[in-house]
Enzyme design. Structure first.
Site, PDB file in Angstrom:
ATOM      1  N   ALA A  78       0.850  -1.189   0.000  1.00 48.45           N
ATOM      2  CA  ALA A  78       0.000   0.000   0.000  1.00 48.45           C
ATOM      3  C   ALA A  78       0.889   1.243   0.000  1.00 48.45           C
ATOM      4  O   ALA A  78       2.119   1.158   0.032  1.00 48.45           O
ATOM      5  CB  ALA A  78      -0.919  -0.012   1.224  1.00 48.45           C
ATOM      6  N   HIS A  79       0.267   2.425  -0.031  1.00 52.66           N
ATOM      7  CA  HIS A  79       1.005   3.691  -0.059  1.00 52.66           C
ATOM      8  C   HIS A  79       0.543   4.536   1.123  1.00 52.66           C
ATOM      9  O   HIS A  79      -0.660   4.612   1.402  1.00 52.66           O
ATOM     10  CB  HIS A  79       0.733   4.430  -1.373  1.00 52.66           C
TER      11      HIS A  79
END
Length: 225
Positions: A78-79
């Site tokens: 994820a970011h």
């Protein structure tokens, strides 16, 4: 580096020797810079490179964020400041990573892939800040839709919508990837097929010399290769 790599369950080593490679690449760049300077001034250079300094340089962004009170968290693929951004699994079990980095892309994803064109009107998903704040729910909506479609259906829809995506390939997938360029190298145990050098020099096909056997001196051609 390990402290910001991996998932919430714990830190992880990067899957290849990134510190060694990064330090070698930094030394290579520094040598080329010194050669250019020597060509202009006639002066040589005494270059010192440490693994610690290289990694500290590469970790500038997470370090500055941490010092500003926003220490990075381990969130897998994820970011930290973008949602949806991560891996979602198709109905037939294929992992696909998407990256939605603008409101235009989010609206397009909702309309053409998720088939929920009104979703951006919901205050919980109205902008990037709210989607990150409600990441679990944002990701669930995307995950549920992906789980209802096959890999081929998803890739077709994502490509048609011009959404940034990538498949999470295994080593077996890499071995047969259509973009993988290879180069053959003679060794005492037979020919080995390596990934080709990344740089493509037009009109100059790169090749490696043979790997010498134990006790065998490399020929000038091998040394050059």
């Amino acid at each position: 580096l390990a402290s910001i790599t991996g998932g919430p369950e714990g830190p992880s080593r990067v899957g290849m020797s990134i510190v060694d490679v990064a330090t070698g690449a930094t030394a290579h760049a520094a040598i080329l810079e010194a050669l250019i300077k020597r060509g202009r001034t006639g002066e040589g250079a005494d270059i010192r490179i440490s693994m610690f300094d290289v990694m500290a340089d590469w970790l500038t962004v997470p370090l500055l964020n941490a010092e500003a009170g926003n220490a990075p968290k381990r969130i897998g693929l994820a970011h930290p400041s973008i949602a949806p951004y991560g891996v979602f699994t198709s109905k037939d079990g294929k992992d696909i990573l998407i990256s939605i980095q603008s409101e235009r892309e989010w609206k397009t994803l909702c309309a053409k892939v998720l088939e929920q064109p009104a979703l951006p009107d919901d205050p919980r998903f109205a902008n990037m800040v709210e989607r990150v704040r409600n990441r679990a729910l944002t990701d669930k909506i995307v995950a549920d839709r992906f789980a209802a479609l096959s890999r081929d259906e998803l890739l077709t829809k994502l490509a048609a919508a011009d959404i940034a995506f990538a498949e999470v390939n295994s080593m077996a997938d890499l071995a047969t990837h259509p973009h993988l360029r290879r180069i053959e190298v003679d060794t005492p145990n037979g020919v080995v097929s390596y990934p080709a050098p990344a740089a493509i020099v037009v009109g100059d096909d790169r090749r490696y010399g043979a790997v010498p056997a134990i006790g065998e001196a490399a020929s000038p051609h091998q040394q050059k290769g």
